[in-house]
Write a protein that holds these residues in place. Structure first.
Motif, PDB file in Angstrom:
ATOM      1  N   VAL A 125       0.956  -1.074  -0.140  1.00 43.56           N
ATOM      2  CA  VAL A 125      -0.054  -0.046   0.100  1.00 43.56           C
ATOM      3  C   VAL A 125       0.991   1.191  -0.013  1.00 43.56           C
ATOM      4  CG1 VAL A 125      -1.750   1.239   1.232  1.00 43.56           C
ATOM      5  CG2 VAL A 125      -1.886  -1.114   1.271  1.00 43.56           C
ATOM      6  N   HIS A 126       0.629   2.032  -0.867  1.00 39.88           N
ATOM      7  CA  HIS A 126       1.411   3.487  -1.127  1.00 39.88           C
ATOM      8  C   HIS A 126       0.409   4.555  -1.003  1.00 39.88           C
ATOM      9  CE1 HIS A 126       3.664   6.760  -2.169  1.00 39.88           C
ATOM     10  NE2 HIS A 126       3.494   6.898  -3.344  1.00 39.88           N
ATOM     11  N   THR A 127       0.481   5.467   0.018  1.00 35.80           N
ATOM     12  CA  THR A 127      -0.283   6.723   0.183  1.00 35.80           C
ATOM     13  C   THR A 127       0.273   8.094   0.308  1.00 35.80           C
ATOM     14  OG1 THR A 127      -0.685   6.571   2.603  1.00 35.80           O
ATOM     15  CG2 THR A 127      -2.134   5.195   1.288  1.00 35.80           C
ATOM     16  N   HIS A 128      -0.202   9.062   0.290  1.00 35.22           N
ATOM     17  CA  HIS A 128       0.200  10.325   0.522  1.00 35.22           C
ATOM     18  C   HIS A 128      -0.120  10.865   1.482  1.00 35.22           C
ATOM     19  CE1 HIS A 128       0.667  10.750  -4.295  1.00 35.22           C
ATOM     20  NE2 HIS A 128       1.583   9.916  -3.870  1.00 35.22           N
ATOM     21  N   SER A 129      -0.316  10.133   2.677  1.00 32.09           N
ATOM     22  CA  SER A 129      -0.696  10.439   4.195  1.00 32.09           C
ATOM     23  C   SER A 129      -0.266  11.673   4.774  1.00 32.09           C
ATOM     24  CB  SER A 129      -0.568   9.162   5.176  1.00 32.09           C
ATOM     25  OG  SER A 129      -1.259   8.026   4.461  1.00 32.09           O
ATOM     26  N   THR A 130      -0.958  12.483   5.008  1.00 24.50           N
ATOM     27  CA  THR A 130      -0.814  13.788   5.471  1.00 24.50           C
ATOM     28  C   THR A 130       0.490  14.194   6.344  1.00 24.50           C
ATOM     29  OG1 THR A 130      -3.058  14.595   4.896  1.00 24.50           O
ATOM     30  CG2 THR A 130      -1.882  15.914   6.478  1.00 24.50           C
ATOM     31  N   HIS A 131       0.051  13.089   7.785  1.00 22.86           N
ATOM     32  CA  HIS A 131       1.301  13.473   8.569  1.00 22.86           C
ATOM     33  C   HIS A 131       2.599  13.011   8.341  1.00 22.86           C
ATOM     34  CE1 HIS A 131      -2.613  14.082  11.042  1.00 22.86           C
ATOM     35  NE2 HIS A 131      -1.855  14.922  11.467  1.00 22.86           N
ATOM     36  N   LEU A 132       2.421  11.998   7.555  1.00 19.59           N
ATOM     37  CA  LEU A 132       3.934  11.394   7.110  1.00 19.59           C
ATOM     38  C   LEU A 132       4.554  12.347   6.041  1.00 19.59           C
ATOM     39  CD1 LEU A 132       2.840   7.845   7.102  1.00 19.59           C
ATOM     40  CD2 LEU A 132       4.781   8.614   8.446  1.00 19.59           C
ATOM     41  N   VAL A 133       3.924  12.945   5.232  1.00 17.74           N
ATOM     42  CA  VAL A 133       4.374  13.730   4.253  1.00 17.74           C
ATOM     43  C   VAL A 133       4.838  15.173   4.916  1.00 17.74           C
ATOM     44  CG1 VAL A 133       4.031  15.514   2.253  1.00 17.74           C
ATOM     45  CG2 VAL A 133       2.989  13.090   2.292  1.00 17.74           C
ATOM     46  N   ALA A 134       3.894  15.476   6.074  1.00 21.65           N
ATOM     47  CA  ALA A 134       4.430  16.626   6.878  1.00 21.65           C
ATOM     48  C   ALA A 134       5.631  16.479   7.686  1.00 21.65           C
ATOM     49  CB  ALA A 134       3.451  17.213   7.919  1.00 21.65           C
ATOM     50  N   LEU A 135       5.956  15.112   7.958  1.00 21.11           N
ATOM     51  CA  LEU A 135       7.254  14.633   8.686  1.00 21.11           C
ATOM     52  C   LEU A 135       8.508  14.922   7.839  1.00 21.11           C
ATOM     53  CD1 LEU A 135       8.558  13.406  11.094  1.00 21.11           C
ATOM     54  CD2 LEU A 135       7.995  11.187  10.047  1.00 21.11           C
ATOM     55  N   THR A 136       8.151  14.572   6.525  1.00 24.13           N
ATOM     56  CA  THR A 136       9.356  14.766   5.765  1.00 24.13           C
ATOM     57  C   THR A 136       9.418  16.381   5.396  1.00 24.13           C
ATOM     58  OG1 THR A 136       8.330  14.891   3.547  1.00 24.13           O
ATOM     59  CG2 THR A 136       8.655  12.726   4.585  1.00 24.13           C
ATOM     60  N   LEU A 137       8.599  17.070   5.603  1.00 18.66           N
ATOM     61  CA  LEU A 137       8.709  18.395   5.184  1.00 18.66           C
ATOM     62  C   LEU A 137       9.258  19.192   6.595  1.00 18.66           C
ATOM     63  CD1 LEU A 137       5.312  19.471   3.689  1.00 18.66           C
ATOM     64  CD2 LEU A 137       7.531  18.861   2.306  1.00 18.66           C
ATOM     65  N   ALA A 138       8.939  18.814   7.825  1.00 23.31           N
ATOM     66  CA  ALA A 138       9.411  19.295   8.884  1.00 23.31           C
ATOM     67  C   ALA A 138      11.016  18.807   9.147  1.00 23.31           C
ATOM     68  CB  ALA A 138       8.470  18.856  10.012  1.00 23.31           C
TER      69      ALA A 138
ATOM     70  N   LEU B 106       9.557   5.527   3.636  1.00 20.74           N
ATOM     71  CA  LEU B 106       8.806   6.883   3.420  1.00 20.74           C
ATOM     72  C   LEU B 106       9.788   7.591   2.363  1.00 20.74           C
ATOM     73  CD1 LEU B 106       6.670   8.929   4.428  1.00 20.74           C
ATOM     74  CD2 LEU B 106       8.303   9.646   6.149  1.00 20.74           C
ATOM     75  N   PHE B 107       8.657   7.950   1.304  1.00 24.03           N
ATOM     76  CA  PHE B 107       9.269   8.909   0.346  1.00 24.03           C
ATOM     77  C   PHE B 107       9.161  10.467   0.714  1.00 24.03           C
ATOM     78  CE2 PHE B 107       7.620   5.404  -2.329  1.00 24.03           C
ATOM     79  CZ  PHE B 107       8.701   4.528  -2.477  1.00 24.03           C
ATOM     80  N   GLU B 108      10.318  11.145   0.651  1.00 23.77           N
ATOM     81  CA  GLU B 108      10.388  12.655   0.744  1.00 23.77           C
ATOM     82  C   GLU B 108       9.236  13.246  -0.035  1.00 23.77           C
ATOM     83  OE1 GLU B 108      13.460  16.102   1.055  1.00 23.77           O
ATOM     84  OE2 GLU B 108      14.217  14.287   0.454  1.00 23.77           O
ATOM     85  N   ARG B 109       8.443  13.958   0.589  1.00 24.35           N
ATOM     86  CA  ARG B 109       7.417  14.959   0.111  1.00 24.35           C
ATOM     87  C   ARG B 109       6.180  13.969  -0.625  1.00 24.35           C
ATOM     88  NH1 ARG B 109       9.099  20.496  -0.655  1.00 24.35           N
ATOM     89  NH2 ARG B 109      11.129  20.745   0.301  1.00 24.35           N
TER      90      ARG B 109
ATOM     91  N   THR C 189       1.527   7.416  14.276  1.00 35.34           N
ATOM     92  CA  THR C 189       2.850   7.616  15.096  1.00 35.34           C
ATOM     93  C   THR C 189       3.361   9.052  14.535  1.00 35.34           C
ATOM     94  OG1 THR C 189       3.324   5.318  15.208  1.00 35.34           O
ATOM     95  CG2 THR C 189       4.935   6.965  15.837  1.00 35.34           C
ATOM     96  N   ALA C 190       3.273   9.105  13.364  1.00 32.73           N
ATOM     97  CA  ALA C 190       3.556  10.661  12.878  1.00 32.73           C
ATOM     98  C   ALA C 190       3.060  11.726  13.405  1.00 32.73           C
ATOM     99  CB  ALA C 190       3.828  10.557  11.391  1.00 32.73           C
ATOM    100  N   ARG C 191       1.441  11.552  13.590  1.00 32.73           N
ATOM    101  CA  ARG C 191       0.811  12.415  14.009  1.00 32.73           C
ATOM    102  C   ARG C 191       1.317  12.666  15.350  1.00 32.73           C
ATOM    103  NH1 ARG C 191      -4.576  13.238  16.522  1.00 32.73           N
ATOM    104  NH2 ARG C 191      -4.712  10.911  16.805  1.00 32.73           N
ATOM    105  N   LEU C 192       1.316  11.769  16.356  1.00 32.67           N
ATOM    106  CA  LEU C 192       1.675  11.988  17.636  1.00 32.67           C
ATOM    107  C   LEU C 192       2.872  12.612  17.772  1.00 32.67           C
ATOM    108  CD1 LEU C 192       0.687   8.387  18.829  1.00 32.67           C
ATOM    109  CD2 LEU C 192      -0.362  10.436  19.572  1.00 32.67           C
TER     110      LEU C 192
END
Length: 216
Positions: free
Chosen positions: A96-109, A160-163, A186-189
């Motif tokens: 499964v591959h998604t563009h899940s918000t908190h995980l993408v945000a993690l790569t930005l932060a 995890l793919f950056e962005r 976990t990324a959200r937490l």
């Protein structure tokens, strides 16, 4: 209907059920993301530019063991990524591959470490997901990304793919989705906690390995 055909039919339904669940809960939006499953004679994968919330079991792309498109709609442009994972990890049956918000945000932060995007902060993260490495940004579908992930596929459950977001593999499509959901939570937490929580210590990690077979 033969047993093999019945099994493929069930896998097609599972892909669509998981896709709708992820879409309806906001793990992916629009036509982003893709799902695949290993078959005895090849793979099923969601079509290119398909919305995971509106998948048709009969329209899923089927490719043979050599990677040739044999039926259904045109396969996702990430087909090479999925094939590389399956070839490198015989235990992987669903991706499964998604563009899940908190995980993408993690790569930005900024991730915790390139080889571990999040520290081990919850026991279920350790047990169900394990260590997840970061793959530096390249355009979607870049063949070099597929090669990098394939090189890791036997050692970890995902990357995890950056962005772009996570890709996770497991013994079924449903189990891959469960692991992805745990990773996103976990990324959200991690992102919402100030100050940042301390990782589980070495003794706690060793206990999870000994009792539950956790890999970290």
């Amino acid at each position: 209907m033969t047993e093999d055909a019945l099994s493929e039919s069930r896998i097609r339904e599972e892909i669509c059920t998981v896709g709708a669940s992820l879409y309806n809960r906001g793990y992916t939006v629009g036509a982003a993301g893709n799902i695949s499953a290993r078959l005895d004679d090849g793979w099923l994968i969601t079509p290119t530019d398909a919305c995971l919330g509106r998948l048709d079991p009969a329209a899923l792309s089927k490719v043979d063991a050599a990677g040739n498109w044999v039926s259904g709609a045109k396969p996702s442009k990430t087909l090479a990524l999925h094939q590389g994972i399956y070839r490198a990890n015989p235990d992987a049956r669903g991706i499964v591959h998604t563009h899940s918000t908190h995980l993408v945000a993690l790569t930005l932060a900024g991730v915790w470490r390139p080889d571990e995007v999040l520290p081990p902060i919850t026991p279920y993260q350790v047990m169900k997901v394990g260590r997840i490495p970061l793959i530096p940004y390249r355009r979607p579908g870049d063949p070099q990304v597929a090669a990098e992930v394939a090189a890791l596929a036997a050692q970890v459950r995902g990357a995890l793919f950056e962005r772009l977001g996570p890709v996770v593999w497991e013994r079924s499509v449903a189990h891959a989705a469960y692991a992805l959901e745990e990773l996103e939570e976990t990324a959200r937490l991690w992102l919402m906690s100030q100050p940042r929580p301390e990782p589980l210590d070495a003794a706690a990690l060793e206990e999870l390995r000994a009792v539950f077979g956790a890999r970290w």
